[in-house]
Design a protein around this motif. Structure first.
Motif, PDB file in Angstrom:
ATOM      1  N   TRP A 102     -98.282 -11.488  70.409  1.00 22.60           N
ATOM      2  CA  TRP A 102     -98.222 -10.593  68.924  1.00 22.60           C
ATOM      3  C   TRP A 102     -96.984  -8.610  68.670  1.00 22.60           C
ATOM      4  N   GLN A 103     -97.592  -8.268  70.016  1.00 20.58           N
ATOM      5  CA  GLN A 103     -97.573  -6.802  70.176  1.00 20.58           C
ATOM      6  C   GLN A 103     -95.524  -7.099  70.129  1.00 20.58           C
ATOM      7  N   GLU A 104     -95.546  -8.228  72.000  1.00 23.18           N
ATOM      8  CA  GLU A 104     -94.243  -8.509  72.064  1.00 23.18           C
ATOM      9  C   GLU A 104     -93.132  -8.582  70.545  1.00 23.18           C
ATOM     10  N   ILE A 105     -94.084  -9.261  69.798  1.00 21.73           N
ATOM     11  CA  ILE A 105     -92.942 -10.104  69.067  1.00 21.73           C
ATOM     12  C   ILE A 105     -92.600  -9.068  68.274  1.00 21.73           C
ATOM     13  N   ASP A 106     -94.139  -8.635  67.491  1.00 26.59           N
ATOM     14  CA  ASP A 106     -93.875  -7.269  66.724  1.00 26.59           C
ATOM     15  C   ASP A 106     -92.363  -5.755  66.550  1.00 26.59           C
ATOM     16  N   ARG A 107     -92.959  -5.977  68.569  1.00 28.61           N
ATOM     17  CA  ARG A 107     -91.393  -4.907  68.947  1.00 28.61           C
ATOM     18  C   ARG A 107     -90.415  -5.460  68.571  1.00 28.61           C
ATOM     19  N   MET A 108     -90.348  -6.600  68.720  1.00 23.42           N
ATOM     20  CA  MET A 108     -88.650  -7.331  68.751  1.00 23.42           C
ATOM     21  C   MET A 108     -88.725  -7.676  66.859  1.00 23.42           C
ATOM     22  N   VAL A 109     -89.576  -7.896  65.876  1.00 23.67           N
ATOM     23  CA  VAL A 109     -88.919  -7.771  64.768  1.00 23.67           C
ATOM     24  C   VAL A 109     -88.989  -6.748  64.532  1.00 23.67           C
ATOM     25  N   ALA A 110     -89.661  -5.840  64.606  1.00 26.85           N
ATOM     26  CA  ALA A 110     -88.835  -4.473  64.352  1.00 26.85           C
ATOM     27  C   ALA A 110     -87.489  -3.878  64.608  1.00 26.85           C
ATOM     28  N   SER A 111     -87.653  -4.085  66.207  1.00 28.17           N
ATOM     29  CA  SER A 111     -86.109  -4.089  66.482  1.00 28.17           C
ATOM     30  C   SER A 111     -85.179  -5.067  65.883  1.00 28.17           C
ATOM     31  N   TYR A 146     -80.174 -12.910  60.043  1.00 27.47           N
ATOM     32  CA  TYR A 146     -81.298 -12.065  59.641  1.00 27.47           C
ATOM     33  C   TYR A 146     -82.386 -12.688  60.355  1.00 27.47           C
ATOM     34  N   ALA A 147     -82.387 -13.995  59.811  1.00 29.33           N
ATOM     35  CA  ALA A 147     -83.184 -15.261  60.081  1.00 29.33           C
ATOM     36  C   ALA A 147     -83.503 -15.349  61.471  1.00 29.33           C
ATOM     37  N   SER A 148     -82.237 -15.666  62.158  1.00 33.05           N
ATOM     38  CA  SER A 148     -82.261 -15.821  63.846  1.00 33.05           C
ATOM     39  C   SER A 148     -82.287 -14.336  64.236  1.00 33.05           C
ATOM     40  N   LEU A 149     -82.282 -13.038  63.813  1.00 36.87           N
ATOM     41  CA  LEU A 149     -82.765 -12.054  64.298  1.00 36.87           C
ATOM     42  C   LEU A 149     -83.850 -11.921  64.256  1.00 36.87           C
ATOM     43  N   VAL A 150     -84.413 -11.708  63.382  1.00 39.89           N
ATOM     44  CA  VAL A 150     -86.066 -12.184  63.861  1.00 39.89           C
ATOM     45  C   VAL A 150     -87.174 -13.210  64.175  1.00 39.89           C
ATOM     46  N   ILE A 151     -86.935 -13.987  64.611  1.00 40.50           N
ATOM     47  CA  ILE A 151     -87.914 -14.580  65.281  1.00 40.50           C
ATOM     48  C   ILE A 151     -86.865 -15.546  66.181  1.00 40.50           C
ATOM     49  N   ALA A 152     -85.558 -15.795  66.499  1.00 42.73           N
ATOM     50  CA  ALA A 152     -85.298 -16.237  67.471  1.00 42.73           C
ATOM     51  C   ALA A 152     -85.595 -16.911  69.120  1.00 42.73           C
ATOM     52  N   THR A 153     -85.362 -14.972  69.293  1.00 41.24           N
ATOM     53  CA  THR A 153     -86.194 -15.284  70.458  1.00 41.24           C
ATOM     54  C   THR A 153     -87.504 -15.766  70.981  1.00 41.24           C
ATOM     55  N   ALA A 154     -87.975 -15.289  69.831  1.00 45.12           N
ATOM     56  CA  ALA A 154     -89.698 -15.463  70.462  1.00 45.12           C
ATOM     57  C   ALA A 154     -90.114 -17.165  70.029  1.00 45.12           C
ATOM     58  N   ARG A 155     -89.281 -17.918  69.233  1.00 41.21           N
ATOM     59  CA  ARG A 155     -89.600 -19.585  68.745  1.00 41.21           C
ATOM     60  C   ARG A 155     -88.873 -19.397  70.342  1.00 41.21           C
ATOM     61  N   THR A 156     -87.791 -19.143  70.622  1.00 44.85           N
ATOM     62  CA  THR A 156     -87.352 -20.177  71.420  1.00 44.85           C
ATOM     63  C   THR A 156     -88.043 -20.324  72.692  1.00 44.85           C
ATOM     64  N   ARG A 157     -88.926 -19.184  72.858  1.00 43.78           N
ATOM     65  CA  ARG A 157     -90.168 -19.169  73.878  1.00 43.78           C
ATOM     66  C   ARG A 157     -91.618 -19.297  73.897  1.00 43.78           C
ATOM     67  N   LEU A 158     -91.027 -20.062  72.611  1.00 37.78           N
ATOM     68  CA  LEU A 158     -92.777 -21.291  72.393  1.00 37.78           C
ATOM     69  C   LEU A 158     -92.143 -22.876  72.294  1.00 37.78           C
ATOM     70  N   LEU A 159     -91.005 -22.487  71.900  1.00 33.08           N
ATOM     71  CA  LEU A 159     -90.358 -23.805  71.231  1.00 33.08           C
ATOM     72  C   LEU A 159     -91.011 -24.650  72.627  1.00 33.08           C
ATOM     73  N   PHE A 160     -89.965 -23.906  73.951  1.00 28.76           N
ATOM     74  CA  PHE A 160     -89.797 -24.187  75.541  1.00 28.76           C
ATOM     75  C   PHE A 160     -91.056 -23.875  75.989  1.00 28.76           C
ATOM     76  N   ARG A 161     -91.943 -23.145  75.849  1.00 28.23           N
ATOM     77  CA  ARG A 161     -93.315 -23.594  76.400  1.00 28.23           C
ATOM     78  C   ARG A 161     -93.174 -22.196  77.708  1.00 28.23           C
ATOM     79  N   VAL A 182     -94.044 -18.251  60.811  1.00 26.50           N
ATOM     80  CA  VAL A 182     -93.092 -19.389  61.671  1.00 26.50           C
ATOM     81  C   VAL A 182     -93.290 -19.649  62.776  1.00 26.50           C
ATOM     82  N   LEU A 183     -93.790 -18.644  63.539  1.00 28.58           N
ATOM     83  CA  LEU A 183     -93.910 -18.638  65.203  1.00 28.58           C
ATOM     84  C   LEU A 183     -95.814 -18.907  65.022  1.00 28.58           C
ATOM     85  N   ALA A 184     -97.085 -19.254  63.812  1.00 28.89           N
ATOM     86  CA  ALA A 184     -97.781 -19.783  63.936  1.00 28.89           C
ATOM     87  C   ALA A 184     -98.015 -20.256  65.190  1.00 28.89           C
TER      88      ALA A 184
END
Length: 192
Positions: A169-178, A147-162, A84-86
């Motif tokens: 990826w390191q920070e995304i992996d940390r957020m995803v694990a949490s 679940y989907a929101s927890l996993v991707i929302a923060t990182a995708r929002t940051r990417l969508l708004f540039r 999703v975040l590619a």
């Protein structure tokens, strides 16, 4: 051919890209594009479907059936976030949202082929595990969206708004694990 078309759509929008331009850049003839895809809309839908197909794979694999839910969700969340975040998927998502007013059929199709299909697969998986008593999930449909929101929302929002130009990826992996651990605690079966 599809990659060239995807890059053109992302750069210029669906309406601004012609089959002529795709053919010229891909170094193929227009009849070749029409023979493979039918028309511009079906070419675009093919691009979306290809990007979306990666979203449910870790849930529907045969070896997932016998593994613990925590292991499956951790694996799924890792693959799901990568899909999703590619950058090309974020660009397609941004394009579909931007074109939703003028081309609602395409945007709905993206939703059906991506978020909704991934959601249904996850909800069905959670329901199987709830029926088996492995988890406590009274509304697996809603839980899948959470679940989907927890996993991707923060990182995708940051990417969508540039805010971020590329996935961190390191920070995304940390957020995803949490996110997965939080979700697992929320659906844990009561063992008292």
């Amino acid at each position: 051919m599809a990659k060239v078309a995807r890059d053109l759509f992302v750069a210029h929008g669906f309406a601004a890209v012609s089959i002529d331009e795709i053919a010229r850049r891909a170094r193929v003839s227009k009849p070749t594009i029409y023979a493979h895809f039918g028309d511009k809309e079906r070419l675009f839908l093919h691009i979306l479907e290809t990007a979306c197909a990666r979203l449910i794979a870790p849930l529907v694999s045969e070896d997932a059936r016998g593994r613990p839910i925590a292991e499956i969700l951790r694996n799924h969340a890792h693959h799901y976030s990568r899909a999703v975040l590619a950058p090309e998927v974020v660009a397609l998502h941004r394009l579909c949202v931007g074109e939703a007013q003028r081309f609602p059929t395409i945007s709905r199709r993206y939703f059906e082929q991506g978020p909704e299909m991934a959601h249904k697969a996850l909800a069905a998986f959670l329901q199987e595990r709830a029926d088996a008593g492995e988890i406590d999930c009274p509304d697996c449909d809603l839980a899948a969206w959470h679940y989907a929101s927890l996993v991707i929302a923060t990182a995708r929002t940051r990417l969508l708004f540039r805010v971020d130009d590329t996935p961190q990826w390191q920070e995304i992996d940390r957020m995803v694990a949490s996110a997965v651990e939080l979700f697992l605690r929320g659906i844990a079966a009561d063992t008292r």
